[in-house]
Design a protein around this motif. Structure first.
Motif, PDB file in Angstrom:
ATOM      1  N   GLU A  14       0.804  -1.218   0.000  1.00 45.58           N
ATOM      2  CA  GLU A  14       0.000   0.000   0.000  1.00 45.58           C
ATOM      3  C   GLU A  14       0.840   1.272   0.000  1.00 45.58           C
ATOM      4  O   GLU A  14       0.314   2.353  -0.244  1.00 45.58           O
ATOM      5  N   HIS A  15       2.128   1.169   0.265  1.00 41.20           N
ATOM      6  CA  HIS A  15       2.970   2.360   0.220  1.00 41.20           C
ATOM      7  C   HIS A  15       2.932   3.020  -1.150  1.00 41.20           C
ATOM      8  O   HIS A  15       3.074   4.231  -1.265  1.00 41.20           O
ATOM      9  N   GLY A  16       2.774   2.225  -2.209  1.00 39.97           N
ATOM     10  CA  GLY A  16       2.601   2.785  -3.549  1.00 39.97           C
ATOM     11  C   GLY A  16       3.841   3.389  -4.166  1.00 39.97           C
ATOM     12  O   GLY A  16       3.723   4.248  -5.055  1.00 39.97           O
ATOM     13  N   CYS A  17       5.025   2.985  -3.745  1.00 43.15           N
ATOM     14  CA  CYS A  17       6.254   3.538  -4.326  1.00 43.15           C
ATOM     15  C   CYS A  17       6.285   3.229  -5.822  1.00 43.15           C
ATOM     16  O   CYS A  17       6.218   2.072  -6.220  1.00 43.15           O
ATOM     17  N   ILE A  18       6.408   4.255  -6.632  1.00 43.49           N
ATOM     18  CA  ILE A  18       6.312   4.071  -8.081  1.00 43.49           C
ATOM     19  C   ILE A  18       7.465   3.239  -8.624  1.00 43.49           C
ATOM     20  O   ILE A  18       7.316   2.525  -9.627  1.00 43.49           O
ATOM     21  N   TYR A  19       8.596   3.253  -7.964  1.00 44.64           N
ATOM     22  CA  TYR A  19       9.795   2.561  -8.446  1.00 44.64           C
ATOM     23  C   TYR A  19       9.884   1.113  -7.985  1.00 44.64           C
ATOM     24  O   TYR A  19      10.829   0.416  -8.316  1.00 44.64           O
ATOM     25  N   CYS A  20       8.917   0.630  -7.207  1.00 44.92           N
ATOM     26  CA  CYS A  20       9.057  -0.657  -6.523  1.00 44.92           C
ATOM     27  C   CYS A  20       9.320  -1.813  -7.492  1.00 44.92           C
ATOM     28  O   CYS A  20       8.506  -2.100  -8.368  1.00 44.92           O
ATOM     29  N   TYR A  21      10.448  -2.502  -7.285  1.00 49.08           N
ATOM     30  CA  TYR A  21      10.817  -3.620  -8.160  1.00 49.08           C
ATOM     31  C   TYR A  21       9.919  -4.831  -7.955  1.00 49.08           C
ATOM     32  O   TYR A  21       9.960  -5.785  -8.732  1.00 49.08           O
ATOM     33  N   ALA A  22       9.099  -4.818  -6.883  1.00 51.16           N
ATOM     34  CA  ALA A  22       8.208  -5.950  -6.615  1.00 51.16           C
ATOM     35  C   ALA A  22       6.915  -5.872  -7.413  1.00 51.16           C
ATOM     36  O   ALA A  22       6.144  -6.843  -7.442  1.00 51.16           O
ATOM     37  N   ARG A  23       6.633  -4.764  -8.053  1.00 54.22           N
ATOM     38  CA  ARG A  23       5.374  -4.606  -8.779  1.00 54.22           C
ATOM     39  C   ARG A  23       5.104  -5.753  -9.771  1.00 54.22           C
ATOM     40  O   ARG A  23       3.978  -6.264  -9.833  1.00 54.22           O
ATOM     41  N   PRO A  24       6.088  -6.181 -10.567  1.00 52.39           N
ATOM     42  CA  PRO A  24       5.802  -7.251 -11.539  1.00 52.39           C
ATOM     43  C   PRO A  24       5.323  -8.554 -10.911  1.00 52.39           C
ATOM     44  O   PRO A  24       4.669  -9.354 -11.588  1.00 52.39           O
ATOM     45  N   SER A  25       5.607  -8.792  -9.633  1.00 47.79           N
ATOM     46  CA  SER A  25       5.181 -10.045  -9.005  1.00 47.79           C
ATOM     47  C   SER A  25       3.667 -10.141  -8.893  1.00 47.79           C
ATOM     48  O   SER A  25       3.118 -11.234  -8.745  1.00 47.79           O
ATOM     49  N   HIS A  26       2.973  -9.013  -8.967  1.00 47.63           N
ATOM     50  CA  HIS A  26       1.508  -9.050  -8.859  1.00 47.63           C
ATOM     51  C   HIS A  26       0.872  -9.727 -10.073  1.00 47.63           C
ATOM     52  O   HIS A  26      -0.283 -10.176 -10.000  1.00 47.63           O
ATOM     53  N   ALA A  27       1.610  -9.800 -11.176  1.00 50.71           N
ATOM     54  CA  ALA A  27       1.072 -10.449 -12.374  1.00 50.71           C
ATOM     55  C   ALA A  27       0.837 -11.939 -12.134  1.00 50.71           C
ATOM     56  O   ALA A  27      -0.015 -12.549 -12.787  1.00 50.71           O
ATOM     57  N   TYR A  28       1.577 -12.538 -11.196  1.00 52.80           N
ATOM     58  CA  TYR A  28       1.397 -13.963 -10.905  1.00 52.80           C
ATOM     59  C   TYR A  28       0.027 -14.257 -10.312  1.00 52.80           C
ATOM     60  O   TYR A  28      -0.431 -15.400 -10.317  1.00 52.80           O
ATOM     61  N   TRP A  29      -0.641 -13.233  -9.786  1.00 55.03           N
ATOM     62  CA  TRP A  29      -1.957 -13.424  -9.157  1.00 55.03           C
ATOM     63  C   TRP A  29      -3.060 -12.865 -10.043  1.00 55.03           C
ATOM     64  O   TRP A  29      -4.152 -12.568  -9.574  1.00 55.03           O
ATOM     65  N   ASP A  30      -2.735 -12.713 -11.360  1.00 56.27           N
ATOM     66  CA  ASP A  30      -3.694 -12.201 -12.330  1.00 56.27           C
ATOM     67  C   ASP A  30      -4.146 -10.784 -11.982  1.00 56.27           C
ATOM     68  O   ASP A  30      -5.298 -10.415 -12.176  1.00 56.27           O
ATOM     69  N   LEU A  31      -3.204 -10.006 -11.444  1.00 56.21           N
ATOM     70  CA  LEU A  31      -3.469  -8.622 -11.085  1.00 56.21           C
ATOM     71  C   LEU A  31      -2.463  -7.722 -11.782  1.00 56.21           C
ATOM     72  O   LEU A  31      -1.391  -8.166 -12.195  1.00 56.21           O
ATOM     73  N   SER A  32      -2.786  -6.460 -11.882  1.00 53.05           N
ATOM     74  CA  SER A  32      -1.905  -5.519 -12.563  1.00 53.05           C
ATOM     75  C   SER A  32      -0.781  -5.036 -11.650  1.00 53.05           C
ATOM     76  O   SER A  32      -1.003  -4.787 -10.465  1.00 53.05           O
ATOM     77  N   PRO A  33       0.437  -4.906 -12.201  1.00 50.52           N
ATOM     78  CA  PRO A  33       1.537  -4.314 -11.424  1.00 50.52           C
ATOM     79  C   PRO A  33       1.338  -2.819 -11.165  1.00 50.52           C
ATOM     80  O   PRO A  33       2.129  -2.217 -10.446  1.00 50.52           O
ATOM     81  N   GLY A  34       0.316  -2.241 -11.767  1.00 50.84           N
ATOM     82  CA  GLY A  34       0.040  -0.819 -11.588  1.00 50.84           C
ATOM     83  C   GLY A  34      -0.752  -0.533 -10.336  1.00 50.84           C
ATOM     84  O   GLY A  34      -0.334  -0.847  -9.220  1.00 50.84           O
ATOM     85  N   LEU A  35      -1.933   0.048 -10.508  1.00 51.49           N
ATOM     86  CA  LEU A  35      -2.753   0.432  -9.360  1.00 51.49           C
ATOM     87  C   LEU A  35      -3.163  -0.771  -8.516  1.00 51.49           C
ATOM     88  O   LEU A  35      -3.276  -0.668  -7.288  1.00 51.49           O
ATOM     89  N   ASP A  36      -3.365  -1.935  -9.149  1.00 52.06           N
ATOM     90  CA  ASP A  36      -3.732  -3.138  -8.386  1.00 52.06           C
ATOM     91  C   ASP A  36      -2.695  -3.457  -7.318  1.00 52.06           C
ATOM     92  O   ASP A  36      -3.036  -3.909  -6.224  1.00 52.06           O
ATOM     93  N   PHE A  37      -1.413  -3.250  -7.644  1.00 49.86           N
ATOM     94  CA  PHE A  37      -0.337  -3.613  -6.717  1.00 49.86           C
ATOM     95  C   PHE A  37      -0.465  -2.892  -5.380  1.00 49.86           C
ATOM     96  O   PHE A  37      -0.092  -3.425  -4.342  1.00 49.86           O
ATOM     97  N   GLU A  38      -0.979  -1.663  -5.418  1.00 47.32           N
ATOM     98  CA  GLU A  38      -1.072  -0.886  -4.181  1.00 47.32           C
ATOM     99  C   GLU A  38      -2.489  -0.806  -3.623  1.00 47.32           C
ATOM    100  O   GLU A  38      -2.695  -0.211  -2.553  1.00 47.32           O
TER     101      GLU A  38
END
Length: 352
Positions: free
Chosen positions: A74-98
């Motif tokens: 939920e911190h929503g850091c735009i640079y977060c390298y973990a964002r792509p991992s959200h794709a494994y749960w059929d979610l977007s690395p964008g707004l879905d991630f946060e």
């Protein structure tokens, strides 16, 4: 279609398709479309984990195992390298991630089971390698606190990386662990500029709150260091020395830094963020990143991905080394933790 409007308190308003999606939908303006603002609410899903200890063999990391009680942050850091991992749960690395987070509600119980296995060999476990263990939802979920309770009961060493001031809530546990040489905390400090923090790391603690966390942790006897990460060319790299000075004054004993990493879907999200907030310098920033990554926005090679290469990266490394020497900082790996005290409840410690 118009570009999604920036949302207050979120790192991005964009929600690109994840790379594993079998199909993609494209919105077309037929003249009748009325744009409905995306919700800013945070949703938390429950996951019952089968295991919680993740292993790695990366030579770039000072640990070989970690626990992440949450997926997404939920911190929503735009640079977060973990964002792509959200794709494994059929979610977007964008707004879905946060906004669409997953909590491993049985993490503490599963950890106790894994640590109790006869073949388990003790080594420090890191909390916060992928997503922050002290992000805002930890206040209600308390998964990180429950994990620390298990680690203390087993006398198991732990390291923590966070940019959340909520870490002070667990000062009692951390102080007890530290008294047995079982805990070390790294506070991530990216900028001292409140305005930059608000757009770069929208829901993370303020710079003053993070410096206070360093001060309080150190006062309680907890080994604490500062992680200046990521260093972004022409955005926050000019603050490197000031960040180290402020952390040292607050009581930090060790320090480390990392260059900006833009793997997979993070790169286009960061490019859009630059256009939204720093359009006049966007091309310069991206040019310096490419100069440090062999002409690309990202280089995944071990040994290069954390530091970068080229003139800019070498200059940053020299500045960091000189500041470390001037401020008498220790390196990140110099504070060793005690693995010899590990003992599952009901077990018998070694005599020698």
């Amino acid at each position: 279609m118009s570009t999604p409007a920036a949302q207050k308190g979120r790192g991005t308003s964009h929600n690109p398709d994840n790379r594993f999606a079998p199909s993609r939908s494209v919105a077309e303006d037929d003249g009748w479309y009325q744009e409905v603002p995306l919700t800013q609410g945070t949703q938390v899903r429950v996951e019952l984990a089968k295991s919680v200890i993740s292993r790695n063999t990366s030579p770039d990391l000072p640990f070989d195992r970690s626990i992440n009680p949450y997926r997404g942050c939920e911190h929503g850091c735009i640079y977060c390298y973990a964002r792509p991992s959200h794709a494994y749960w059929d979610l977007s690395p964008g707004l879905d991630f946060e906004t669409k987070l997953i909590a491993k509600t049985n993490a503490a119980e599963v950890l106790a089971q894994q640590l109790s296995k006869p073949g388990y060999v003790c080594a420090p476990i890191n909390l916060g390698s992928n997503t922050d263990p002290y992000q805002p939802i930890e206040r209600e979920q308390q998964l990180t606190r429950r994990l620390l309770e298990v680690l203390l009961r087993f006398r198991h060493p732990v390291t923590i990386v966070t940019k959340g001031s909520l870490v002070l809530r667990d000062l009692d546990l951390l102080a007890e662990l530290a008294s047995q040489r079982l805990a070390r905390v790294m506070i991530s400090l990216t900028t001292l500029d409140d305005d930059l923090k608000r757009v770069l790391e929208p829901r993370a603690a303020s710079p003053k709150a993070r410096l206070r966390a360093i001060r309080v942790l150190r006062g309680a006897g907890v080994p604490v260091g500062v992680l200046c990460s990521p260093m972004i060319p022409m955005v926050n790299d000019s603050e490197l020395e000031r960040l180290l000075e402020a952390a040292k004054e607050a009581g930090a004993q060790s320090a480390a830094y990392m260059m900006l990493r833009l793997p997979l879907e993070v790169a286009p999200l960061f490019e859009q963020w630059l256009q939204d907030h720093y359009p006049q310098r966007a091309n310069h920033v991206l040019s310096l990143i490419r100069q440090s990554r062999g002409g690309e926005l990202y280089d995944s090679r071990f040994g290069a991905r954390m530091r970068g290469e080229g003139v800019f990266a070498e200059l940053l490394a020299q500045r960091f080394a000189k500041a470390m020497k001037r401020l008498d900082f220790a390196g990140r790996e110099t504070q060793t933790l005690d693995c010899s005290a590990f003992c599952p409840p009901g077990g018998q410690m070694a005599l020698f």
